[in-house]
Write an enzyme that holds these catalytic residues in place. Structure first.
Site, PDB file in Angstrom:
ATOM      1  N   SER A 129      57.818   4.483 -19.621  1.00 65.39           N
ATOM      2  CA  SER A 129      57.566   4.579 -18.233  1.00 65.39           C
ATOM      3  C   SER A 129      56.484   5.943 -18.727  1.00 65.39           C
ATOM      4  O   SER A 129      55.209   5.139 -18.965  1.00 65.39           O
ATOM      5  CB  SER A 129      58.687   5.354 -17.283  1.00 65.39           C
ATOM      6  OG  SER A 129      58.564   5.979 -16.624  1.00 65.39           O
TER       7      SER A 129
ATOM      8  N   ASP B  56      63.498  -4.207 -12.629  1.00 72.64           N
ATOM      9  CA  ASP B  56      62.294  -3.144 -12.737  1.00 72.64           C
ATOM     10  C   ASP B  56      61.677  -3.251 -11.675  1.00 72.64           C
ATOM     11  O   ASP B  56      60.387  -4.246 -11.672  1.00 72.64           O
ATOM     12  CB  ASP B  56      61.312  -2.730 -14.244  1.00 72.64           C
ATOM     13  CG  ASP B  56      60.911  -1.418 -13.609  1.00 72.64           C
ATOM     14  OD1 ASP B  56      61.287  -0.752 -12.989  1.00 72.64           O
ATOM     15  OD2 ASP B  56      60.314  -0.796 -15.314  1.00 72.64           O
TER      16      ASP B  56
ATOM     17  N   HIS C 149      64.974   0.005 -13.543  1.00 75.24           N
ATOM     18  CA  HIS C 149      63.762   0.694 -14.220  1.00 75.24           C
ATOM     19  C   HIS C 149      63.818   1.832 -15.452  1.00 75.24           C
ATOM     20  O   HIS C 149      63.321   1.841 -16.382  1.00 75.24           O
ATOM     21  CB  HIS C 149      63.109   1.393 -13.380  1.00 75.24           C
ATOM     22  CG  HIS C 149      61.927   2.490 -14.559  1.00 75.24           C
ATOM     23  ND1 HIS C 149      60.483   1.684 -14.885  1.00 75.24           N
ATOM     24  CD2 HIS C 149      61.404   3.675 -14.402  1.00 75.24           C
ATOM     25  CE1 HIS C 149      59.231   2.664 -15.758  1.00 75.24           C
ATOM     26  NE2 HIS C 149      60.344   3.917 -15.432  1.00 75.24           N
TER      27      HIS C 149
END
Length: 382
Positions: A157, A322, A355
């Site tokens: 991320s 995601d 995610h």
């Protein structure tokens, strides 16, 4: 709490603090005259310092990536699934370093720490920092640890964006970059989610323009709402459906506005627990760092030109479910590297968790990750 430390854990760990007296000029135009970086290390640095790995954390992460601070800990560090003896990032082979970013709220200089120039907490006066600022401060930490070149810089991320920025900003100081569930810049939709979260925080009557500590209070409601919104975007619809479905807490509809569905209860819990461990000003700062990340901007928005001088080999991984940082965004990075003639490996992992999949023990993901890291370990040993 663990009854005993698992054999594949790094065990009991303690953070360290690096105090830096040399000034750090920031992208926003301001300068930190001095600052602290809190960090943890796992494993041993080898004789020629070639086995060091840097872990970059995401928005709500910190330096505590693996192991336990005490036997009373309810759970280990945030990436314990990937870091430890025999794990993907094998601490029998690598010396792993994980700092808390500048602007964080777990000990590094940030809004909730003391401004040495005033003797009071920075609060909203702490300068906005960027991903390149973090890379520069992490390079200072590397210098202090006598690490001239990282075997790998790794992150998921926002951490993956840092791993990419490292390869762009300091190409000679990194041999591999591992970019997981990331993007070359945020989409308008992602910036919109961040703005809603920031507005929730700033609209809380206890926010006091970021000076809530002076009033001995916290913007609990606003920060809690921001966390609820963020958490929804970290999960997939399938993941929420499998975990909660439309289950009712009491087994029957109550025809009211209190919490009735299990997903509502879960989000309320996430909200309440997050407020007690995270700082609202830090949340604002971290989301701004996400919004501002756009390394191609300096290269006329040409991502291929942006990565053209990267020297590191790359592993890029994404997850099918995601939707916050979809596989399409990872493929933008991969395609730019391929166009620039850079060595890059790409894996798109079938996973339903959304995610947050990069934090979870998904066998296929960890197998690919571990195999790539074994290749790096073999290079180090050669």
């Amino acid at each position: 709490m663990p009854e005993s430390i698992p054999a594949d854990s790094v065990g009991l760990v303690s953070p360290a603090t690096l105090h830096v007296d040399s000034p750090l000029k920031l992208d926003c135009g301001r300068t930190l005259s001095s600052y602290d970086l809190v960090y943890e290390t796992y494993g041993e640095l080898n004789a020629d310092h070639s086995n060091a790995v840097l872990i970059c954390h995401a928005l709500s992460g910190d330096h505590h990536a693996a192991g336990y601070h005490s036997m009373a800990d309810r759970k280990p560090g945030w990436w314990d699934t990937a870091i430890g003896p025999g794990k993907a990032i094998d601490t029998n082979r690598f010396f792993v370093v994980c700092p808390n970013n500048l602007g964080g709220c777990k000990g590094s200089s940030g809004p909730n720490t003391i401004n040495p120039d005033t003797g009071e907490r920075y609060g909203p006066d702490f300068p906005i920092v960027t991903v390149p600022d973090w890379v520069r401060s992490q390079a200072v930490l590397a210098d202090k640890l006598d690490i001239q070149q990282w075997a790998a810089v790794i992150g998921g991320s926002l951490g993956g964006m840092q791993a990419l920025q490292w390869a762009i900003s300091l190409p000679e100081r990194i041999r591999h970059t591992v970019i997981i569930a990331a993007a070359p810049k945020l989409s308008a939709q992602n910036i919109a989610f961040n703005e809603v979260a920031r507005t929730a925080i700033k609209s809380d009557p206890d926010f006091h323009d970021g000076n809530y500590m002076r009033f001995n209070t916290l913007p609990r409601q606003g920060l809690g709402l921001a966390r609820m919104l963020g958490h929804i975007t970290y999960l997939s619809d399938e993941a929420m459906g499998q975990k909660f479905g439309r289950e009712l807490r009491s087994g029957a509809i109550q025809y009211g506005y209190d919490v009735e569905f299990q997903i509502e209860s879960y989000l309320r819990y996430q909200s309440t627990s997050f407020v007690e461990r995270f700082d609202a000003n830090t949340y604002l700062l971290m989301t701004k760092a996400l919004d501002y990340f756009d390394p191609a901007k300096e290269f006329d928005d040409d991502l291929t030109r942006t990565v053209a001088h990267i020297e590191a080999k790359a592993l890029v991984m994404s997850f099918t479910s995601d939707w916050r940082f979809s596989p399409v965004r990872s493929r933008e990075i991969v395609n730019a590297m391929l166009a620039a003639g850079k060595p890059v490996t790409y894996a798109e992992i079938e996973a339903h968790q959304g995610h947050d999949a990069f934090l979870m023990p998904i066998p296929r993901y960890l197998d690919i990750f571990g195999t790539y890291m074994q290749q790096i370990a073999a290079e180090v040993a050669a």
